[in-house]
Design a protein around this motif. Structure first.
Motif, PDB file in Angstrom:
ATOM      1  N   HIS A 185       0.819  -1.211   0.000  1.00 52.15           N
ATOM      2  CA  HIS A 185       0.000   0.000   0.000  1.00 52.15           C
ATOM      3  C   HIS A 185       0.853   1.262   0.000  1.00 52.15           C
ATOM      4  O   HIS A 185       0.424   2.298  -0.525  1.00 52.15           O
ATOM      5  N   SER A 186       2.051   1.204   0.556  1.00 53.73           N
ATOM      6  CA  SER A 186       2.919   2.388   0.516  1.00 53.73           C
ATOM      7  C   SER A 186       3.332   2.700  -0.915  1.00 53.73           C
ATOM      8  O   SER A 186       3.384   3.867  -1.325  1.00 53.73           O
ATOM      9  N   GLY A 187       3.609   1.653  -1.703  1.00 50.70           N
ATOM     10  CA  GLY A 187       3.920   1.862  -3.115  1.00 50.70           C
ATOM     11  C   GLY A 187       2.718   2.393  -3.868  1.00 50.70           C
ATOM     12  O   GLY A 187       2.835   3.286  -4.718  1.00 50.70           O
ATOM     13  N   GLY A 188       1.525   1.861  -3.555  1.00 52.35           N
ATOM     14  CA  GLY A 188       0.308   2.364  -4.180  1.00 52.35           C
ATOM     15  C   GLY A 188       0.071   3.827  -3.845  1.00 52.35           C
ATOM     16  O   GLY A 188      -0.353   4.612  -4.703  1.00 52.35           O
ATOM     17  N   ASP A 189       0.347   4.206  -2.589  1.00 48.75           N
ATOM     18  CA  ASP A 189       0.175   5.609  -2.186  1.00 48.75           C
ATOM     19  C   ASP A 189       1.121   6.529  -2.964  1.00 48.75           C
ATOM     20  O   ASP A 189       0.749   7.644  -3.347  1.00 48.75           O
ATOM     21  N   GLN A 190       2.339   6.065  -3.194  1.00 46.91           N
ATOM     22  CA  GLN A 190       3.292   6.868  -3.974  1.00 46.91           C
ATOM     23  C   GLN A 190       2.772   7.096  -5.390  1.00 46.91           C
ATOM     24  O   GLN A 190       2.880   8.206  -5.932  1.00 46.91           O
ATOM     25  N   VAL A 191       2.209   6.045  -5.972  1.00 49.58           N
ATOM     26  CA  VAL A 191       1.658   6.173  -7.322  1.00 49.58           C
ATOM     27  C   VAL A 191       0.477   7.145  -7.330  1.00 49.58           C
ATOM     28  O   VAL A 191       0.346   7.989  -8.222  1.00 49.58           O
ATOM     29  N   LEU A 192      -0.385   7.043  -6.325  1.00 49.49           N
ATOM     30  CA  LEU A 192      -1.540   7.932  -6.259  1.00 49.49           C
ATOM     31  C   LEU A 192      -1.118   9.396  -6.156  1.00 49.49           C
ATOM     32  O   LEU A 192      -1.689  10.272  -6.813  1.00 49.49           O
ATOM     33  N   ARG A 193      -0.107   9.671  -5.329  1.00 47.44           N
ATOM     34  CA  ARG A 193       0.364  11.051  -5.192  1.00 47.44           C
ATOM     35  C   ARG A 193       0.916  11.579  -6.512  1.00 47.44           C
ATOM     36  O   ARG A 193       0.626  12.714  -6.913  1.00 47.44           O
ATOM     37  N   GLN A 194       1.707  10.760  -7.195  1.00 44.55           N
ATOM     38  CA  GLN A 194       2.278  11.184  -8.470  1.00 44.55           C
ATOM     39  C   GLN A 194       1.206  11.319  -9.552  1.00 44.55           C
ATOM     40  O   GLN A 194       1.239  12.240 -10.373  1.00 44.55           O
ATOM     41  N   PHE A 195       0.249  10.400  -9.537  1.00 45.47           N
ATOM     42  CA  PHE A 195      -0.847  10.453 -10.512  1.00 45.47           C
ATOM     43  C   PHE A 195      -1.638  11.752 -10.342  1.00 45.47           C
ATOM     44  O   PHE A 195      -1.946  12.433 -11.335  1.00 45.47           O
ATOM     45  N   ALA A 196      -1.962  12.095  -9.089  1.00 49.00           N
ATOM     46  CA  ALA A 196      -2.703  13.331  -8.819  1.00 49.00           C
ATOM     47  C   ALA A 196      -1.923  14.543  -9.306  1.00 49.00           C
ATOM     48  O   ALA A 196      -2.504  15.485  -9.859  1.00 49.00           O
ATOM     49  N   GLU A 197      -0.609  14.527  -9.133  1.00 44.56           N
ATOM     50  CA  GLU A 197       0.216  15.651  -9.570  1.00 44.56           C
ATOM     51  C   GLU A 197       0.216  15.773 -11.096  1.00 44.56           C
ATOM     52  O   GLU A 197       0.131  16.886 -11.647  1.00 44.56           O
ATOM     53  N   VAL A 198       0.308  14.636 -11.785  1.00 46.04           N
ATOM     54  CA  VAL A 198       0.276  14.661 -13.252  1.00 46.04           C
ATOM     55  C   VAL A 198      -1.050  15.250 -13.750  1.00 46.04           C
ATOM     56  O   VAL A 198      -1.079  16.112 -14.636  1.00 46.04           O
ATOM     57  N   VAL A 199      -2.150  14.788 -13.162  1.00 44.20           N
ATOM     58  CA  VAL A 199      -3.466  15.276 -13.572  1.00 44.20           C
ATOM     59  C   VAL A 199      -3.598  16.762 -13.280  1.00 44.20           C
ATOM     60  O   VAL A 199      -4.048  17.547 -14.124  1.00 44.20           O
ATOM     61  N   HIS A 200      -3.187  17.162 -12.084  1.00 43.36           N
ATOM     62  CA  HIS A 200      -3.321  18.561 -11.692  1.00 43.36           C
ATOM     63  C   HIS A 200      -2.485  19.467 -12.588  1.00 43.36           C
ATOM     64  O   HIS A 200      -2.944  20.550 -13.006  1.00 43.36           O
TER      65      HIS A 200
ATOM     66  N   TYR B 171     -11.706  11.170  -6.057  1.00 41.75           N
ATOM     67  CA  TYR B 171     -13.079  10.702  -6.009  1.00 41.75           C
ATOM     68  C   TYR B 171     -13.233   9.498  -5.084  1.00 41.75           C
ATOM     69  O   TYR B 171     -14.288   9.273  -4.517  1.00 41.75           O
ATOM     70  N   GLY B 172     -12.166   8.743  -4.945  1.00 40.38           N
ATOM     71  CA  GLY B 172     -12.223   7.571  -4.073  1.00 40.38           C
ATOM     72  C   GLY B 172     -11.297   6.492  -4.561  1.00 40.38           C
ATOM     73  O   GLY B 172     -11.259   6.205  -5.762  1.00 40.38           O
ATOM     74  N   GLY B 173     -10.504   5.888  -3.658  1.00 40.57           N
ATOM     75  CA  GLY B 173      -9.585   4.835  -4.076  1.00 40.57           C
ATOM     76  C   GLY B 173      -8.617   5.344  -5.117  1.00 40.57           C
ATOM     77  O   GLY B 173      -7.905   6.330  -4.913  1.00 40.57           O
ATOM     78  N   GLU B 174      -8.611   4.681  -6.278  1.00 39.04           N
ATOM     79  CA  GLU B 174      -7.721   5.089  -7.372  1.00 39.04           C
ATOM     80  C   GLU B 174      -8.468   5.890  -8.435  1.00 39.04           C
ATOM     81  O   GLU B 174      -8.007   6.033  -9.563  1.00 39.04           O
ATOM     82  N   GLU B 175      -9.630   6.447  -8.080  1.00 44.49           N
ATOM     83  CA  GLU B 175     -10.425   7.240  -9.012  1.00 44.49           C
ATOM     84  C   GLU B 175     -10.270   8.738  -8.728  1.00 44.49           C
ATOM     85  O   GLU B 175     -10.254   9.164  -7.571  1.00 44.49           O
ATOM     86  N   PHE B 176     -10.171   9.511  -9.806  1.00 46.32           N
ATOM     87  CA  PHE B 176     -10.085  10.967  -9.704  1.00 46.32           C
ATOM     88  C   PHE B 176     -11.136  11.578 -10.631  1.00 46.32           C
ATOM     89  O   PHE B 176     -11.484  10.996 -11.665  1.00 46.32           O
ATOM     90  N   LEU B 177     -11.646  12.726 -10.238  1.00 49.76           N
ATOM     91  CA  LEU B 177     -12.648  13.412 -11.047  1.00 49.76           C
ATOM     92  C   LEU B 177     -12.168  14.826 -11.348  1.00 49.76           C
ATOM     93  O   LEU B 177     -11.675  15.523 -10.461  1.00 49.76           O
TER      94      LEU B 177
END
Length: 472
Positions: free
Chosen positions: A362-377, A389-395
């Motif tokens: 889950h720590s690796g998954g959290d790292q991916v989520l943080r980077q994914f959010a930054e790319v989208v933003h 939006y929840g879990g691995e979903e972003f809106l």
């Protein structure tokens, strides 16, 4: 709403039925259904079933002609969606020969109240609609085979059921309205807590970029080419969609809006006409520069007023918290409806995210989520909104963007995600893809309907093999 306000007569023979109001909710529903015999319930059910279309038509024709209710509805939405739902509600409430499923009936009224809160339908309009329906049903009961006393008993039975339904709706409505008001204020506090110095410089740069584009365009544009409007620029979109929340009710905000309108409606058209008359062009250029300088000054003052409050973001990704969705999308729906403009939403889901968690924890998954959010933003404009939006979903809410443009944004965003090298501790860079559902506002006033359409499009993207964008 009480039955006395409905203009339907209440006879002394049935007035004692009001005692059910002091009972619990479920007991109150049971008491109403048991207050009349099966024959009377059957007669009411037959009258309502036979005239359901006429009842619904009378209801919506009255509301559509109302100065307040009419603008909230449209003939297309009424004919294609709302009429059938109203018929279903009427039959569920009145077309029964026994007391039915009380729990399901109460849940249905709660759901209606929640929808009314989401689409901002005031309680008094709901009560007015109920009054119209009660009167229409009463007229038909008097014209039925029931004699005078039996028609009065049946009418009171209908009134009591309507009153109970409105009572149940009102409870749910007020809960959602109060929750929405709290979220609106929380979102404002969150907006105030953003990195103000960064946002200030970003918007100053956007304003400067627009003014330079205008001045350069004066010298190099083709005769038929128009100069860019400030309201449609990066700064103008940010001001309209986010500045209004950030600086709500501040007098300087209105002054900035007036300056923007002056630039777009007076100065730019004058410059494009070639400034008729000697000396007019330098005067217009000077006014443009003075208005831009005034906007900068007022903007600085507004940012200086803002205090930093660090709250409201998703703690892992630092994008908007999902609880702000009703506030943001509700406001965009109001803007789009008032101005006949467009906006769209993207619902993104990281493909095969479970395998990332399984392999890297889950720590690796959290790292991916943080980077994914930054790319989208980073890929979005400053005027857009990015939510976890929840879990691995972003809106993503794309302001002032129709479906075709939103699909292009989604495709570019998908390409940007594919290009990015996601890093996880003690592992080689990962290549990640995302499935994206795209939906554009189509006039429906309920924000949940828009998100549901994007969610269905996302499901289709995943079913089609992932790593793609699909439009609703």
């Amino acid at each position: 709403m009480s039955s006395s306000s409905s203009a339907i007569p209440v006879t002394p023979a049935v007035a004692g039925q009001a005692c059910y109001l002091s009972a619990s909710n479920a007991q109150a529903w049971q008491a109403v259904y048991q207050s009349v015999d099966a024959y009377t319930r059957g007669q009411v059910a037959a009258v309502v079933s036979d005239s359901a279309t006429a009842l619904v038509d009378a209801f919506y024709s009255t509301l559509l002609s109302d100065a307040e209710a009419g603008p909230r509805l449209s003939h297309e939405i009424v004919s294609t969606r709302l009429s059938s739902a109203m018929k279903g509600w009427l039959k569920g409430l009145l077309c029964v020969r026994d007391q039915g499923d009380i729990a399901a009936l109460m849940a249905a009224q709660k759901k209606v109240g929640e929808v009314h809160a989401r689409v901002h339908i005031p309680i008094h309009l709901v009560m007015a609609g109920a009054r119209i329906l009660k009167n229409e049903i009463a007229l038909r009961l008097r014209a039925s085979d029931l004699d005078g006393m039996a028609a009065s008993v049946a009418t009171q039975y209908v009134c009591n059921l309507f009153d109970l339904a409105i009572e149940q709706m009102s409870r749910a409505f007020m809960r959602d309205v109060n929750r929405g008001a709290r979220n609106d204020e929380a979102y404002r506090l969150f907006a105030l807590g953003q990195n103000i110095s960064t946002e200030r410089e970003r918007q100053r740069a956007a304003l400067l970029e627009w003014s330079q584009a205008v001045l350069i365009g004066l010298h190099y544009r083709a005769p038929e080419q128009v100069l860019p409007r400030l309201a449609a620029s990066e700064f103008g979109l940010w001001l309209h969609h986010k500045g209004g929340v950030l600086f709500e009710s501040a007098p300087a905000l209105r002054q900035i809006m007036e300056a923007v309108a002056r630039l777009d409606d007076v100065v730019l058209p004058g410059l494009m006409r070639g400034a008729e008359g000697p000396g007019a062009m330098p005067d217009l250029v000077r006014e443009l520069q003075e208005l831009v300088a005034r906007i900068k000054h007022l903007l600085n003052g507004l940012f200086d007023m803002v205090a930093e409050i660090e709250s409201g973001s998703d703690p892992l990704t630092n994008v908007l918290n999902r609880r702000f969705l009703p506030s943001v999308i509700g406001r965009e729906i109001a803007i789009a409806t008032r101005q006949h403009s467009a906006f769209s939403v993207l619902l993104l889901d990281i493909d095969h995210f479970k395998s990332i968690n399984d392999q890297y924890g889950h720590s690796g998954g959290d790292q991916v989520l943080r980077q994914f959010a930054e790319v989208v933003h980073q890929a979005c404009r400053s005027s857009d909104f990015v939510f976890r939006y929840g879990g691995e979903e972003f809106l993503v809410v794309l302001v002032d963007t129709g479906l075709e443009a939103a699909m292009l944004v989604a495709q570019k965003l998908g390409a940007e995600i594919r290009r990015h090298a996601f890093s996880v501790s003690e592992a080689a860079n990962l290549k990640i893809t995302a499935s994206i559902g795209v939906a554009s506002f189509d006039g429906h006033p309920d924000y949940a309907y828009l998100i549901e359409r994007a969610d269905k499009a996302l499901y289709r993207a995943k079913q089609a093999g992932r790593d793609q964008a699909v439009a609703a």
